[in-house]
Each structure stands twice: as structure tokens, then as C-alpha cells.
Scaffold this motif. Structure first.
Motif, PDB file in Angstrom:
ATOM      1  N   GLY A   1      14.948   7.418 -11.424  1.00 33.45           N
ATOM      2  CA  GLY A   1      14.219   8.520 -10.807  1.00 33.45           C
ATOM      3  C   GLY A   1      12.720   8.338 -10.959  1.00 33.45           C
ATOM      4  O   GLY A   1      12.240   7.275 -11.366  1.00 33.45           O
ATOM      5  N   ILE A   2      11.993   9.390 -10.657  1.00 32.57           N
ATOM      6  CA  ILE A   2      10.526   9.358 -10.751  1.00 32.57           C
ATOM      7  C   ILE A   2      10.029  10.568 -11.535  1.00 32.57           C
ATOM      8  O   ILE A   2      10.728  11.573 -11.670  1.00 32.57           O
ATOM      9  N   ARG A   3       8.816  10.454 -12.020  1.00 35.22           N
ATOM     10  CA  ARG A   3       8.106  11.582 -12.609  1.00 35.22           C
ATOM     11  C   ARG A   3       6.952  11.917 -11.691  1.00 35.22           C
ATOM     12  O   ARG A   3       6.230  11.021 -11.230  1.00 35.22           O
TER      13      ARG A   3
ATOM     14  N   TYR B   1       2.513  13.868  -6.557  1.00 36.52           N
ATOM     15  CA  TYR B   1       2.713  12.475  -6.177  1.00 36.52           C
ATOM     16  C   TYR B   1       3.549  11.785  -7.260  1.00 36.52           C
ATOM     17  O   TYR B   1       3.540  12.183  -8.426  1.00 36.52           O
ATOM     18  N   PRO B   2       4.342  10.773  -6.882  1.00 34.56           N
ATOM     19  CA  PRO B   2       5.178  10.076  -7.864  1.00 34.56           C
ATOM     20  C   PRO B   2       4.339   9.125  -8.702  1.00 34.56           C
ATOM     21  O   PRO B   2       3.866   8.115  -8.219  1.00 34.56           O
ATOM     22  N   CYS B   3       4.123   9.488  -9.956  1.00 36.66           N
ATOM     23  CA  CYS B   3       3.194   8.736 -10.795  1.00 36.66           C
ATOM     24  C   CYS B   3       3.874   7.730 -11.715  1.00 36.66           C
ATOM     25  O   CYS B   3       3.248   6.760 -12.143  1.00 36.66           O
ATOM     26  N   MET B   4       5.153   7.953 -12.040  1.00 35.31           N
ATOM     27  CA  MET B   4       5.842   7.067 -12.975  1.00 35.31           C
ATOM     28  C   MET B   4       7.310   6.943 -12.589  1.00 35.31           C
ATOM     29  O   MET B   4       7.872   7.838 -11.953  1.00 35.31           O
ATOM     30  N   LEU B   5       7.899   5.832 -12.993  1.00 37.52           N
ATOM     31  CA  LEU B   5       9.338   5.641 -12.834  1.00 37.52           C
ATOM     32  C   LEU B   5      10.045   6.120 -14.101  1.00 37.52           C
ATOM     33  O   LEU B   5       9.539   5.955 -15.208  1.00 37.52           O
TER      34      LEU B   5
ATOM     35  N   ILE C   1       0.840  -1.200   0.000  1.00 38.43           N
ATOM     36  CA  ILE C   1       0.000   0.000   0.000  1.00 38.43           C
ATOM     37  C   ILE C   1       0.872   1.246   0.000  1.00 38.43           C
ATOM     38  O   ILE C   1       2.040   1.227   0.399  1.00 38.43           O
ATOM     39  N   ILE C   2       0.285   2.340  -0.465  1.00 36.73           N
ATOM     40  CA  ILE C   2       0.880   3.675  -0.375  1.00 36.73           C
ATOM     41  C   ILE C   2      -0.193   4.609   0.174  1.00 36.73           C
ATOM     42  O   ILE C   2      -1.354   4.550  -0.255  1.00 36.73           O
ATOM     43  N   THR C   3       0.159   5.460   1.114  1.00 37.41           N
ATOM     44  CA  THR C   3      -0.757   6.491   1.596  1.00 37.41           C
ATOM     45  C   THR C   3      -0.122   7.855   1.418  1.00 37.41           C
ATOM     46  O   THR C   3       1.101   8.011   1.511  1.00 37.41           O
ATOM     47  N   LEU C   4      -0.955   8.823   1.140  1.00 41.45           N
ATOM     48  CA  LEU C   4      -0.525  10.212   0.966  1.00 41.45           C
ATOM     49  C   LEU C   4      -1.509  11.075   1.757  1.00 41.45           C
ATOM     50  O   LEU C   4      -2.716  10.888   1.624  1.00 41.45           O
ATOM     51  N   GLU C   5      -0.995  12.010   2.545  1.00 39.36           N
ATOM     52  CA  GLU C   5      -1.880  12.840   3.371  1.00 39.36           C
ATOM     53  C   GLU C   5      -1.366  14.271   3.411  1.00 39.36           C
ATOM     54  O   GLU C   5      -0.165  14.512   3.505  1.00 39.36           O
ATOM     55  N   PHE C   6      -2.305  15.230   3.352  1.00 41.18           N
ATOM     56  CA  PHE C   6      -1.940  16.646   3.403  1.00 41.18           C
ATOM     57  C   PHE C   6      -3.177  17.465   3.744  1.00 41.18           C
ATOM     58  O   PHE C   6      -4.314  16.972   3.667  1.00 41.18           O
TER      59      PHE C   6
ATOM     60  N   ILE D   1       0.038   5.386 -10.015  1.00 40.20           N
ATOM     61  CA  ILE D   1       1.062   5.787  -9.061  1.00 40.20           C
ATOM     62  C   ILE D   1       2.138   4.707  -9.079  1.00 40.20           C
ATOM     63  O   ILE D   1       1.876   3.564  -9.481  1.00 40.20           O
ATOM     64  N   ILE D   2       3.354   5.053  -8.679  1.00 39.26           N
ATOM     65  CA  ILE D   2       4.442   4.075  -8.729  1.00 39.26           C
ATOM     66  C   ILE D   2       4.187   2.945  -7.732  1.00 39.26           C
ATOM     67  O   ILE D   2       3.468   3.123  -6.756  1.00 39.26           O
ATOM     68  N   PRO D   3       4.764   1.764  -7.956  1.00 35.53           N
ATOM     69  CA  PRO D   3       4.544   0.633  -7.048  1.00 35.53           C
ATOM     70  C   PRO D   3       5.080   0.917  -5.640  1.00 35.53           C
ATOM     71  O   PRO D   3       5.970   1.748  -5.453  1.00 35.53           O
ATOM     72  N   SER D   4       4.534   0.194  -4.669  1.00 37.29           N
ATOM     73  CA  SER D   4       4.937   0.419  -3.279  1.00 37.29           C
ATOM     74  C   SER D   4       6.410   0.106  -3.051  1.00 37.29           C
ATOM     75  O   SER D   4       7.085   0.799  -2.283  1.00 37.29           O
TER      76      SER D   4
END
Length: 268
Positions: free
Chosen positions: A242-244, A224-228, A55-60, A110-113
Motif C-alpha cells: 500500500g501507500i502512505r 499525495y502518495p509520499c511513501m510505500l 515523471i509524476i504530475t499532480l494537478e488540482f 513522493i513515491i517512485p513513478s
């Protein structure tokens, strides 16, 4: 036991503890990122990844004070978006109102966990802006989910959405997909009125605070990191380098029995 045996035993225990800590740090991580919101304000996003639970969580916090939580459950391909909207006590509202929206997690959102776990913050004081804007997705949330039975879809729904109670929404298209995957239909209940009904006005156009209406809530994940990213070295195979980053907005339209439960939509 002689001192030498005690020392050897202590060393073995220490090595096990160190190995466990290294494994834990590799399985889970937390990243704090400063992000500029669309209105110019700066907020801190907290991104957590757990590769064991996948899982990935994002909070703001949004500029209006609402706390936004995004959770991606890769094992069950489920996406959870929760908003804790600040209430207005002078208008008879509670301290906050919780809304939860459940949809299918699509491949490549979103990128993998396991990739998120490896991310590190090199410059924590830099304010980030996304490289790619993925626009706004508008969704008609025309089905209510039974929170008590939601574990059949994802074990994380109850924990994230427990404050939302009867305001856990999803879509007919997602329900159809999940039913085909074997999820029980008892989890879902279609709303009593269709959002497309001409008799159902938007809450912004409804005069009485206790009248039913169509509510809209909009939020935006600004970073948020959406792609590698992949680079080519001396060999023939590309490698992760890196990430995009992306931003994406969501507009949820849903039925509410009282305009009083949708006061943020008063100005349209």
C-alpha cells in the motif's frame, strides 16, 4: 494471399496491438482522487504517472480558484510547482498570472513513478485526507531562471512554466547543487535585490502599486502518495502492500518589480 493466410496475418497484428496497449497502460496511468482542502472544501486531484519518462504530475484547483500543478522529474531530480492565479481585471490585472518555482527533488518526497503507475482507485467517491502532515516549508526564491535555456536542467520546465515567462524562480542553494552537477550557469540570474534587504518591504506593506516589494505565495498539496507501505507475509522478505499519504505546504518569498503583480499578498 489465401483467406487462411489473411486470417493468420490479422491475428498477428491484433496480438501486437493488444501487447502495445498493455505495455502503454503499464507505462502510464491516471488517478482521480477527491480531497478535502484545509478550509473544508472538496477538490479533485488528478495524478498522472509515466514510468518511461520517469515523471509524476499532480494537478488540482485551490479554494480560491488557482490551478496548482506539481511535477516530479525523477531522472533529473527536479521538482516544479506552478500556480495559475486568477487575476482581478477591475484592478488592471490579466485573466490569470502564472508563477513557477523550481527546486531539487529530494529522495523520499513522493513515491517512485513505477509505483504510482500501479495505483488504482478502489472507492472513487471517498473524500481523502492525508495520514501525515509534513508542515510548511518556507523558501526564499532569490534566483530567476531563463525559460529558453531551462531544457538543460529539465525538459519539462518549459512545458509547465511557459505561461510564467519571467516569473520562473529558484534558490541559490539549488543553483549551487546544479552547477556542481554540470548545469550551465547561463540559465540562472540572481535577482537585483536581496530578499533580506531592510529596504525591501513586503508587498502587503507597500503602498504604491508600481513599487518593488517582496511577494509571498503559499500553496498546499493536501494529499499525495509520499511513501510505500511494506507488510510481512509468511516469508522473511517484506512486500509492498500500500501507500502512505501526506500533505505539505510551501511558502515562496520572491522579489517582484511591482506590487501590482502580487495583489493576493495585499492583506498579508
Amino acid at each position: 494471399m489465401c483467406p487462411r493466410e489473411i486470417s493468420a496475418a490479422s491475428l498477428r497484428v491484433s496480438l501486437v496491438v493488444v501487447a502495445l496497449l498493455l505495455w502503454m497502460s503499464a507505462a502510464a496511468s491516471e488517478l482521480k482522487v477527491l480531497v478535502r482542502l484545509s478550509g473544508g472544501q472538496i477538490t479533485q486531484e488528478v495524478l498522472e504517472a509515466d514510468s518511461e519518462r520517469d515523471i509524476i504530475t499532480l494537478e488540482f484547483k485551490q479554494a480560491d480558484g488557482a490551478l496548482i500543478t506539481f511535477l516530479a522529474d525523477f531522472k533529473r531530480h527536479v521538482k516544479i510547482l506552478r500556480a495559475l492565479v486568477l487575476g482581478e481585471p477591475e484592478r488592471g490585472q490579466t485573466q490569470y498570472q502564472a508563477l513557477c518555482f523550481i527546486t531539487t527533488l529530494e529522495h523520499g518526497e513522493i513515491i517512485p513513478s513505477e509505483a504510482m503507475v500501479r495505483l488504482r482507485q478502489k472507492n472513487p467517491h471517498v473524500v481523502r485526507t492525508a495520514e501525515e502532515n509534513r508542515g510548511v516549508e518556507q523558501m526564499s526564491m532569490n534566483v530567476v531562471m531563463n525559460l529558453t535555456l531551462s531544457w538543460q536542467l529539465s525538459s519539462h520546465i518549459h512545458n509547465v512554466c511557459r505561461d510564467a515567462r519571467d516569473f520562473v524562480y529558484t534558490r541559490k542553494d539549488d543553483v549551487k547543487h546544479w552547477l556542481e552537477k554540470g548545469v550551465e550557469g547561463s540559465i540562472f540570474e540572481e535577482l537585483p535585490q536581496k530578499l533580506e534587504s531592510p529596504d525591501l518591504q513586503s508587498c502587503s506593506s507597500t503602498a504604491g502599486p508600481w513599487q518593488p516589494c517582496m511577494c509571498s505565495y503559499t500553496l498546499r498539496l493536501e494529499w499525495y502518495p509520499c511513501m510505500l507501505k511494506y507488510c510481512r507475509g509468511h516469508g522473511s522478505s517484506p512486500y509492498k502492500c500500500g501507500i502512505r499519504s501526506c500533505s505539505k505546504g510551501y511558502r515562496f518569498d520572491f522579489y517582484t518589480p511591482h506590487k501590482q503583480l502580487c495583489m493576493w499578498d495585499e492583506d498579508g
